[in-house]
Design a protein around this motif. Structure first.
Motif, PDB file in Angstrom:
ATOM      1  N   ALA A   1      -9.495 -15.546-128.110  1.00  0.00           N
ATOM      2  CA  ALA A   1     -10.409 -14.732-128.919  1.00  0.00           C
ATOM      3  C   ALA A   1      -9.643 -13.811-129.863  1.00  0.00           C
ATOM      4  O   ALA A   1      -9.993 -13.696-131.044  1.00  0.00           O
ATOM      5  CB  ALA A   1     -11.336 -13.930-128.007  1.00  0.00           C
ATOM      6  N   LEU A   2      -8.608 -13.144-129.359  1.00  0.00           N
ATOM      7  CA  LEU A   2      -7.808 -12.257-130.215  1.00  0.00           C
ATOM      8  C   LEU A   2      -7.146 -13.038-131.340  1.00  0.00           C
ATOM      9  O   LEU A   2      -7.163 -12.619-132.500  1.00  0.00           O
ATOM     10  CB  LEU A   2      -6.735 -11.535-129.392  1.00  0.00           C
TER      11      LEU A   2
ATOM     12  N   LYS B   1      -9.226 -14.615-123.463  1.00  0.00           N
ATOM     13  CA  LYS B   1      -9.086 -13.374-124.237  1.00  0.00           C
ATOM     14  C   LYS B   1      -8.014 -13.543-125.319  1.00  0.00           C
ATOM     15  O   LYS B   1      -8.161 -13.040-126.432  1.00  0.00           O
ATOM     16  CB  LYS B   1      -8.734 -12.209-123.317  1.00  0.00           C
TER      17      LYS B   1
ATOM     18  N   GLU C   1      -9.690 -13.917-133.995  1.00  0.00           N
ATOM     19  CA  GLU C   1     -10.018 -12.757-134.825  1.00  0.00           C
ATOM     20  C   GLU C   1      -8.961 -12.506-135.889  1.00  0.00           C
ATOM     21  O   GLU C   1      -9.258 -11.981-136.955  1.00  0.00           O
ATOM     22  CB  GLU C   1     -10.170 -11.512-133.950  1.00  0.00           C
ATOM     23  N   LEU C   2      -7.736 -12.889-135.587  1.00  0.00           N
ATOM     24  CA  LEU C   2      -6.619 -12.664-136.504  1.00  0.00           C
ATOM     25  C   LEU C   2      -6.318 -13.888-137.366  1.00  0.00           C
ATOM     26  O   LEU C   2      -5.361 -13.887-138.135  1.00  0.00           O
ATOM     27  CB  LEU C   2      -5.379 -12.247-135.703  1.00  0.00           C
TER      28      LEU C   2
ATOM     29  N   HIS D   1      -4.677  -3.845-134.749  1.00  0.00           N
ATOM     30  CA  HIS D   1      -5.958  -4.489-134.486  1.00  0.00           C
ATOM     31  C   HIS D   1      -6.566  -3.878-133.226  1.00  0.00           C
ATOM     32  O   HIS D   1      -5.940  -3.883-132.167  1.00  0.00           O
ATOM     33  CB  HIS D   1      -5.740  -5.995-134.315  1.00  0.00           C
ATOM     34  N   LYS D   2      -7.771  -3.366-133.350  1.00  0.00           N
ATOM     35  CA  LYS D   2      -8.501  -2.763-132.228  1.00  0.00           C
ATOM     36  C   LYS D   2      -7.679  -1.663-131.535  1.00  0.00           C
ATOM     37  O   LYS D   2      -7.463  -1.710-130.319  1.00  0.00           O
ATOM     38  CB  LYS D   2      -8.929  -3.818-131.220  1.00  0.00           C
TER      39      LYS D   2
END
Length: 119
Positions: free
Chosen positions: A49-50, A46, A53-54, A6-7
């Motif tokens: 947020a991660l 943070k 997203e997952l 991821h990213k």
């Protein structure tokens, strides 16, 4: 078992999913001149947020490692942590003092987390 990044960039991925486990890269704050409470809150944001997203939340965390540049910041970090953590499902946690030599100047905290996110 599948593995996805991821990213990713040339050096690292922000997270790696291996089966049902998600391993987050160390997260640091952007506010370099802020007090430890603000740096902790930003860094935990943070992580939120991660995880979102997952497809997860902080309740999915299994383990967290917190690295402080100065152990004198422990109480301030804990105050921000206590306001954030899900008290019903807290992860296993370790906290230690390290130089954080590879982090930008002014960073007082880095947090590494692992979550269980069944597909």
């Amino acid at each position: 078992m599948t593995k996805t990044h991821h990213k990713p960039n040339h050096r690292m991925s922000q997270a790696v999913r291996a089966g049902d486990m998600v391993y987050l890269a160390g997260q640091i704050p952007d506010q370099r001149d802020a007090a430890i409470g603000a740096q902790t809150t930003e860094t935990l944001g943070k992580i939120d947020a991660l995880l979102a997203e997952l497809g997860g939340t902080k309740s999915d965390l299994v383990t967290v490692q917190i690295w402080l540049h100065d152990m004198a910041d422990f109480a301030g970090m804990n105050a921000a942590w206590d306001a954030w953590v899900d008290g019903d499902t807290p992860p296993a946690r370790a906290t230690g003092g390290v130089a954080l030599a590879s982090a930008p100047s002014g960073v007082r905290i880095e947090i590494i987390a692992t979550a269980y996110l069944p597909a």
